[in-house]
Design an enzyme around this catalytic site. Structure first.
Site, PDB file in Angstrom:
ATOM      1  N   TRP A 131       0.863  -1.194   0.000  1.00 43.31           N
ATOM      2  CA  TRP A 131       0.000   0.000   0.000  1.00 43.31           C
ATOM      3  C   TRP A 131       0.892   1.234   0.000  1.00 43.31           C
ATOM      4  CZ3 TRP A 131      -2.161   2.654   4.839  1.00 43.31           C
ATOM      5  CH2 TRP A 131      -3.081   3.646   4.484  1.00 43.31           C
ATOM      6  N   ASP A 212      -1.501  -5.423   9.338  1.00 40.05           N
ATOM      7  CA  ASP A 212      -2.386  -4.397   8.814  1.00 40.05           C
ATOM      8  C   ASP A 212      -3.640  -5.116   8.342  1.00 40.05           C
ATOM      9  OD1 ASP A 212      -3.718  -2.397   7.594  1.00 40.05           O
ATOM     10  OD2 ASP A 212      -2.120  -1.821   6.210  1.00 40.05           O
ATOM     11  N   LYS A 247     -13.410  -0.421   5.242  1.00 35.67           N
ATOM     12  CA  LYS A 247     -13.941  -1.217   4.135  1.00 35.67           C
ATOM     13  C   LYS A 247     -15.023  -2.185   4.618  1.00 35.67           C
ATOM     14  CE  LYS A 247     -10.400   0.607   1.934  1.00 35.67           C
ATOM     15  NZ  LYS A 247      -9.421   0.945   2.893  1.00 35.67           N
TER      16      LYS A 247
HETATM   17  C1  LIG Z   1      -3.637  -1.934   3.197  1.00 41.62           C
HETATM   18  C2  LIG Z   1      -4.331  -0.782   3.831  1.00 41.62           C
HETATM   19  N1  LIG Z   1      -4.082  -0.507   5.110  1.00 41.62           N
HETATM   20  C3  LIG Z   1      -4.668   0.518   5.736  1.00 41.62           C
HETATM   21  C4  LIG Z   1      -5.548   1.328   5.089  1.00 41.62           C
HETATM   22  C5  LIG Z   1      -6.131   2.502   5.842  1.00 41.62           C
HETATM   23  O1  LIG Z   1      -7.461   2.522   6.010  1.00 41.62           O
HETATM   24  P1  LIG Z   1      -8.196   3.693   6.790  1.00 41.62           P
HETATM   25  O2  LIG Z   1      -8.999   4.422   5.765  1.00 41.62           O
HETATM   26  O3  LIG Z   1      -9.040   2.983   7.797  1.00 41.62           O
HETATM   27  O4  LIG Z   1      -7.193   4.559   7.437  1.00 41.62           O
HETATM   28  C6  LIG Z   1      -5.847   1.100   3.731  1.00 41.62           C
HETATM   29  C7  LIG Z   1      -6.759   1.984   3.003  1.00 41.62           C
HETATM   30  O5  LIG Z   1      -6.840   2.031   1.828  1.00 41.62           O
HETATM   31  C8  LIG Z   1      -5.217   0.000   3.105  1.00 41.62           C
HETATM   32  O6  LIG Z   1      -5.453  -0.277   1.820  1.00 41.62           O
END
Ligand SMILES: Cc1ncc(COP(=O)(O)O)c(C=O)c1O
Length: 396
Positions: A131, A212, A247
């Site tokens: 990410w 994560d 999500k």
């Molecule tokens: C792999 C991953 N980790 C963490 C997050 C962070 O999500 P949040 O919107 O809850 O901060 C995302 C969001 O796209 C993600 O794809």
């Protein structure tokens, strides 16, 4: 010195490429344009709706909530308890756990990063590609970052041996970032045996896993998606987990998440949570309450919980259906892309050059970031064959 010279002296920051892509997509007048860049779930009509369970929980909160007074840096204990039961289930070897509510999964990753960065000798190992925000989060707290290759884009396979060799050579006390399921950006899934091997190495080397967990329930199932993570937690001495509700509850803008710590002694975990709370106190003070109250109300009420489980399954079923159709359609251009069918979650990574991504955008109105990451949920099932036909000639 000119009085306004300070602001002017700052380095110009590049806009977020995904936000730029969204703006370009919005400005494109072509009716057949398709957005595969966006990082949110879309239904068959292209919308990201509020879940029915969430609406009902909000209604219940509106009727019953008596106060909006402060909740404290650790957040809502009911949210933390119900989310932990949902995410980790009854397993985890009876290991003590402690948690803190955070602004989204990003907030949890940032707090975890702050804690890990206290030991200046520590590195965090990150598989690439990953990410886009991961490296930036860890770099921003001064944590040393080391990378290894996790995924072969051309072959569309996980480089498990490289990963295991890297972890075997990490130093005791180093951290390892692992995505629990639905890997962003590759969709690559690890087998049960892979997770066992990872758990054994982490335990033997005295590493600290940081999970994560941003897509639980959108891969193979709510319980199945967490199985590898729980295997690791049960095997190792200490573990950290950043949970995002963005999500799985479709709560993106409500900024809802939590950081959980596992270890052998509750007293040590409470001390570590106290440290996380003190970082929270000096940055955002307290997490936003609304999203967490929705999640707690949904998970506590059996009927709302059932509605939410059904809606989440519907999302997952749609993603699987798209993946199977996409595997067939894209596999005709590149046999390796048949693996899209066994990958999981919203994302897959296409072998395509940034130049071709741009050409595809200008000639066919198909939008994706330069990396070639596509959100499969951005496609309608009936469009998949034609999307693949337009993308196919641009693949490397
Ligand atoms: C792999 C991953 N980790 C963490 C997050 C962070 O999500 P949040 O919107 O809850 O901060 C995302 C969001 O796209 C993600 O794809």
């Amino acid at each position: 010195m000119n009085k306004t010279a300070f602001f002017d002296s700052l380095t110009e920051q590049k806009p977020d490429p995904l936000l730029e892509l969204i703006a370009k997509f919005a400005a494109d007048p072509r009716p057949g344009k398709i957005d595969l860049g966006v990082g949110v779930y879309r239904d068959e009509t292209g919308r990201t709706p509020v879940m029915k369970a969430v609406k009902a929980a909000e209604h219940h909160l509106w009727e019953t909530q008596q106060s909006k007074s402060y909740i404290g840096p650790e957040g809502d204990p009911v949210f933390l308890r119900t989310l932990a039961s949902e995410v980790f289930g009854e397993r985890r070897g009876g290991k003590p756990v402690a948690g803190i509510q955070t602004p989204g999964g990003t907030g949890a990753l940032r707090l975890a990063a702050e804690l890990l960065a206290l030991d200046k000798r520590r590195k965090i190992w990150i598989g690439t590609p990953t990410w886009v925000n991961h490296q930036a989060i860890f770099a921003s707290v001064g944590l040393q970052i080391a990378t290894y290759r996790f995924f072969d884009i051309e072959k569309q396979t996980v480089l498990v041996d490289e990963m295991l060799t890297t972890l075997r050579n990490a130093a005791p006390g180093d951290a390892v970032l692992l995505q629990t399921s639905c890997h962003n950006p590759t969709g690559a899934a690890l087998s049960q045996q892979n997770w066992r091997d990872i758990a054994d190495i982490i335990a033997a080397k005295g590493l600290i896993p940081l999970f994560d967990n941003a897509y639980q329930g959108l891969g193979r199932g709510r319980v199945e998606d967490a199985a590898g993570m729980i295997d690791v937690i049960e095997t190792v001495a200490e573990a950290m987990v950043a949970v995002s509700c963005s999500k799985s509850f479709s709560l993106y803008r409500e900024r809802t998440g939590a950081a959980y710590l596992f270890g052998d002694r509750q007293a040590s975990l409470n001390k570590a949570i106290g440290n996380l709370a003190s970082y929270a106190r000096t940055s955002y003070s307290m997490p936003p309450a609304h999203g967490a109250a929705i999640v707690a109300a949904t998970l506590e009420d059996p009927s709302l919980h059932r509605t939410w489980v059904d809606e989440l399954s519907e999302m997952r079923t749609r993603i699987v259906e798209i993946r199977l159709a996409a595997a067939e359609a894209f596999g005709q251009f590149r046999p390796e892309l048949a693996n899209i069918g066994s990958q999981e979650g919203m994302f897959s990574l296409l072998p395509i050059s940034p130049e071709n991504v741009r050409q595809l955008r200008s000639e066919h109105g198909i939008y994706m970031p330069d990396s070639g990451r596509i959100n499969v949920a951005g496609m309608r099932v009936r469009d998949i064959a034609s999307v693949a036909e337009r993308i196919g000639p641009y693949l490397t």
